[in-house]
Design a protein around this motif. Sequence first.
Motif, PDB file in Angstrom:
ATOM      1  N   ILE A   2       0.857  -1.188   0.000  1.00 17.97           N
ATOM      2  CA  ILE A   2       0.000   0.000   0.000  1.00 17.97           C
ATOM      3  C   ILE A   2       0.898   1.245   0.000  1.00 17.97           C
ATOM      4  CG2 ILE A   2      -1.938  -1.122   1.166  1.00 17.97           C
ATOM      5  CD1 ILE A   2      -1.029   0.325   3.754  1.00 17.97           C
ATOM      6  N   PHE A   3       0.341   2.342  -0.465  1.00 18.24           N
ATOM      7  CA  PHE A   3       1.069   3.608  -0.490  1.00 18.24           C
ATOM      8  C   PHE A   3       0.738   4.440   0.744  1.00 18.24           C
ATOM      9  CE2 PHE A   3       1.415   2.535  -4.939  1.00 18.24           C
ATOM     10  CZ  PHE A   3       2.668   3.030  -5.276  1.00 18.24           C
ATOM     11  N   SER A   4       1.680   5.260   1.152  1.00 15.34           N
ATOM     12  CA  SER A   4       1.441   6.228   2.218  1.00 15.34           C
ATOM     13  C   SER A   4       0.448   7.257   1.704  1.00 15.34           C
ATOM     14  CB  SER A   4       2.751   6.903   2.615  1.00 15.34           C
ATOM     15  OG  SER A   4       3.307   7.607   1.511  1.00 15.34           O
ATOM     16  N   PRO A   5      -0.229   7.974   2.608  1.00  9.23           N
ATOM     17  CA  PRO A   5      -1.185   8.990   2.162  1.00  9.23           C
ATOM     18  C   PRO A   5      -0.568  10.042   1.233  1.00  9.23           C
ATOM     19  CG  PRO A   5      -1.496   8.548   4.487  1.00  9.23           C
ATOM     20  CD  PRO A   5      -0.255   7.806   4.066  1.00  9.23           C
ATOM     21  N   ASP A   6       0.723  10.342   1.392  1.00 12.14           N
ATOM     22  CA  ASP A   6       1.370  11.323   0.517  1.00 12.14           C
ATOM     23  C   ASP A   6       1.985  10.709  -0.740  1.00 12.14           C
ATOM     24  OD1 ASP A   6       3.697  10.075   1.396  1.00 12.14           O
ATOM     25  OD2 ASP A   6       4.465  11.839   2.460  1.00 12.14           O
ATOM     26  N   GLY A   7       1.894   9.382  -0.881  1.00 17.21           N
ATOM     27  CA  GLY A   7       2.415   8.698  -2.068  1.00 17.21           C
ATOM     28  C   GLY A   7       3.928   8.562  -2.109  1.00 17.21           C
ATOM     29  N   GLN A   8       4.618   8.936  -1.050  1.00 18.76           N
ATOM     30  CA  GLN A   8       6.078   8.923  -1.051  1.00 18.76           C
ATOM     31  C   GLN A   8       6.691   7.623  -0.546  1.00 18.76           C
ATOM     32  OE1 GLN A   8       7.869  11.539  -2.450  1.00 18.76           O
ATOM     33  NE2 GLN A   8       5.771  11.996  -3.071  1.00 18.76           N
ATOM     34  N   SER A   9       5.888   6.781   0.100  1.00 24.22           N
ATOM     35  CA  SER A   9       6.400   5.522   0.652  1.00 24.22           C
ATOM     36  C   SER A   9       5.475   4.367   0.294  1.00 24.22           C
ATOM     37  CB  SER A   9       6.507   5.602   2.178  1.00 24.22           C
ATOM     38  OG  SER A   9       7.449   6.568   2.561  1.00 24.22           O
ATOM     39  N   ILE A  10       6.057   3.187   0.274  1.00 28.79           N
ATOM     40  CA  ILE A  10       5.305   1.952   0.036  1.00 28.79           C
ATOM     41  C   ILE A  10       5.487   1.072   1.260  1.00 28.79           C
ATOM     42  CG2 ILE A  10       5.062  -0.092  -1.420  1.00 28.79           C
ATOM     43  CD1 ILE A  10       6.364   1.607  -3.682  1.00 28.79           C
ATOM     44  N   LEU A  11       4.394   0.512   1.721  1.00 30.93           N
ATOM     45  CA  LEU A  11       4.410  -0.394   2.859  1.00 30.93           C
ATOM     46  C   LEU A  11       4.086  -1.786   2.357  1.00 30.93           C
ATOM     47  CD1 LEU A  11       4.335  -0.185   6.121  1.00 30.93           C
ATOM     48  CD2 LEU A  11       1.922  -0.588   5.762  1.00 30.93           C
ATOM     49  N   SER A  43      -3.992  -0.690   5.973  1.00 34.33           N
ATOM     50  CA  SER A  43      -4.313   0.663   5.516  1.00 34.33           C
ATOM     51  C   SER A  43      -3.434   1.632   6.290  1.00 34.33           C
ATOM     52  CB  SER A  43      -5.796   0.994   5.694  1.00 34.33           C
ATOM     53  OG  SER A  43      -6.143   1.074   7.055  1.00 34.33           O
ATOM     54  N   TRP A  44      -3.099   2.727   5.640  1.00 37.19           N
ATOM     55  CA  TRP A  44      -2.200   3.729   6.223  1.00 37.19           C
ATOM     56  C   TRP A  44      -3.015   4.978   6.458  1.00 37.19           C
ATOM     57  CZ3 TRP A  44       3.446   3.857   4.268  1.00 37.19           C
ATOM     58  CH2 TRP A  44       4.201   4.738   5.038  1.00 37.19           C
ATOM     59  N   GLY A  45      -3.255   5.278   7.718  1.00 41.54           N
ATOM     60  CA  GLY A  45      -4.082   6.419   8.057  1.00 41.54           C
ATOM     61  C   GLY A  45      -3.342   7.733   7.992  1.00 41.54           C
ATOM     62  N   PRO A  46      -4.072   8.832   7.882  1.00 42.00           N
ATOM     63  CA  PRO A  46      -3.460  10.153   7.815  1.00 42.00           C
ATOM     64  C   PRO A  46      -2.751  10.548   9.111  1.00 42.00           C
ATOM     65  CG  PRO A  46      -5.845  10.335   7.929  1.00 42.00           C
ATOM     66  CD  PRO A  46      -5.517   8.880   7.784  1.00 42.00           C
ATOM     67  N   ASP A  47      -3.014   9.813  10.209  1.00 44.65           N
ATOM     68  CA  ASP A  47      -2.366  10.113  11.487  1.00 44.65           C
ATOM     69  C   ASP A  47      -0.996   9.454  11.619  1.00 44.65           C
ATOM     70  OD1 ASP A  47      -3.097   7.459  11.768  1.00 44.65           O
ATOM     71  OD2 ASP A  47      -4.075   7.717  13.709  1.00 44.65           O
ATOM     72  N   GLY A  48      -0.536   8.788  10.549  1.00 44.26           N
ATOM     73  CA  GLY A  48       0.775   8.149  10.588  1.00 44.26           C
ATOM     74  C   GLY A  48       0.762   6.776  11.213  1.00 44.26           C
ATOM     75  N   GLY A  58      -7.694  -9.292  16.199  1.00 44.24           N
ATOM     76  CA  GLY A  58      -8.362  -8.004  16.055  1.00 44.24           C
ATOM     77  C   GLY A  58      -7.722  -7.097  15.035  1.00 44.24           C
ATOM     78  N   VAL A  59      -7.723  -5.808  15.341  1.00 39.12           N
ATOM     79  CA  VAL A  59      -7.105  -4.796  14.490  1.00 39.12           C
ATOM     80  C   VAL A  59      -5.940  -4.205  15.270  1.00 39.12           C
ATOM     81  CG1 VAL A  59      -7.404  -2.588  13.309  1.00 39.12           C
ATOM     82  CG2 VAL A  59      -9.260  -4.265  13.295  1.00 39.12           C
ATOM     83  N   LEU A  60      -4.775  -4.226  14.645  1.00 33.96           N
ATOM     84  CA  LEU A  60      -3.568  -3.703  15.269  1.00 33.96           C
ATOM     85  C   LEU A  60      -3.223  -2.347  14.671  1.00 33.96           C
ATOM     86  CD1 LEU A  60      -1.360  -6.932  15.089  1.00 33.96           C
ATOM     87  CD2 LEU A  60      -2.986  -6.270  16.878  1.00 33.96           C
ATOM     88  N   GLY A  61      -2.544  -1.531  15.449  1.00 37.22           N
ATOM     89  CA  GLY A  61      -2.016  -0.262  14.980  1.00 37.22           C
ATOM     90  C   GLY A  61      -0.508  -0.276  15.133  1.00 37.22           C
ATOM     91  N   VAL A  62       0.203   0.126  14.073  1.00 35.95           N
ATOM     92  CA  VAL A  62       1.666   0.172  14.085  1.00 35.95           C
ATOM     93  C   VAL A  62       2.083   1.570  13.636  1.00 35.95           C
ATOM     94  CG1 VAL A  62       3.781  -0.779  13.096  1.00 35.95           C
ATOM     95  CG2 VAL A  62       1.830  -2.289  13.502  1.00 35.95           C
ATOM     96  N   PRO A  63       2.933   2.265  14.398  1.00 42.87           N
ATOM     97  CA  PRO A  63       3.415   3.569  13.937  1.00 42.87           C
ATOM     98  C   PRO A  63       4.150   3.431  12.605  1.00 42.87           C
ATOM     99  CG  PRO A  63       4.019   3.195  16.230  1.00 42.87           C
ATOM    100  CD  PRO A  63       3.487   1.898  15.698  1.00 42.87           C
ATOM    101  N   ALA A  64       3.858   4.308  11.649  1.00 41.04           N
ATOM    102  CA  ALA A  64       4.473   4.230  10.323  1.00 41.04           C
ATOM    103  C   ALA A  64       5.982   4.466  10.377  1.00 41.04           C
ATOM    104  CB  ALA A  64       3.816   5.231   9.369  1.00 41.04           C
ATOM    105  N   ARG A  65       6.484   5.021  11.462  1.00 43.94           N
ATOM    106  CA  ARG A  65       7.927   5.215  11.624  1.00 43.94           C
ATOM    107  C   ARG A  65       8.579   4.026  12.316  1.00 43.94           C
ATOM    108  NH1 ARG A  65       9.488   9.563   9.370  1.00 43.94           N
ATOM    109  NH2 ARG A  65       8.271  11.464   9.423  1.00 43.94           N
ATOM    110  N   PRO A  88     -12.474   9.261   9.113  1.00 50.08           N
ATOM    111  CA  PRO A  88     -11.928  10.611   9.255  1.00 50.08           C
ATOM    112  C   PRO A  88     -11.877  11.159  10.680  1.00 50.08           C
ATOM    113  CG  PRO A  88     -13.342  10.531   7.346  1.00 50.08           C
ATOM    114  CD  PRO A  88     -13.497   9.210   8.057  1.00 50.08           C
ATOM    115  N   ASP A  89     -12.699  10.653  11.601  1.00 50.24           N
ATOM    116  CA  ASP A  89     -12.671  11.179  12.971  1.00 50.24           C
ATOM    117  C   ASP A  89     -11.414  10.766  13.735  1.00 50.24           C
ATOM    118  OD1 ASP A  89     -13.122   8.506  13.677  1.00 50.24           O
ATOM    119  OD2 ASP A  89     -15.080   8.876  14.578  1.00 50.24           O
ATOM    120  N   GLY A  90     -10.627   9.837  13.191  1.00 47.32           N
ATOM    121  CA  GLY A  90      -9.396   9.404  13.843  1.00 47.32           C
ATOM    122  C   GLY A  90      -9.607   8.481  15.021  1.00 47.32           C
TER     123      GLY A  90
END
Length: 166
Positions: A2-11, A43-48, A58-65, A88-90
Amino acid sequence: PIFSPDGQSILYWAADDSLLQRVAAGGGMPVTLAKIDNPLGLSWGPDGRVLVGAGPKGVLGVPARGGSAQTLVKMAAGEAARDPQMLPDGDTVLFTLADGTPANWNQARIVAQSVKTGQRTMIEPGRDARYLPSGRLVYVSGSTLMAVAFDAKRLATSGEPVAIAD
């Protein structure tokens, strides 16, 4: 991948080592974010934060950094999650929920759940949903791609779903 929201990275998930990795879209050395089991949707959320469908975990969250995976949405016994997307509510995660061991994805339903409160809302029968900024929910029902108007604040559809493609 998948692409980052800014299109600069691939995950992507590297199966050989069970690693979630990020690389610049222009190339370079991959950066390992976390070690995770085979993801059932990313999926890569706008919150990074990267959301990972982890079946019965379940659903896991991983920091994009990079960093450790945290459980954002827990499953009850006999439930499994896949294809998560942060709304969108984050706070609210849209995902596919299935019951059974193994999970019966043919009888799945699309749900939304608050990370803060744990409140879960049933949206539609179906799977693999994506919320679009135009206010539509696109998902699969049986073997048909469907779309329906969706209010992401009220977590409710309106009108009849329309078949887009078989």
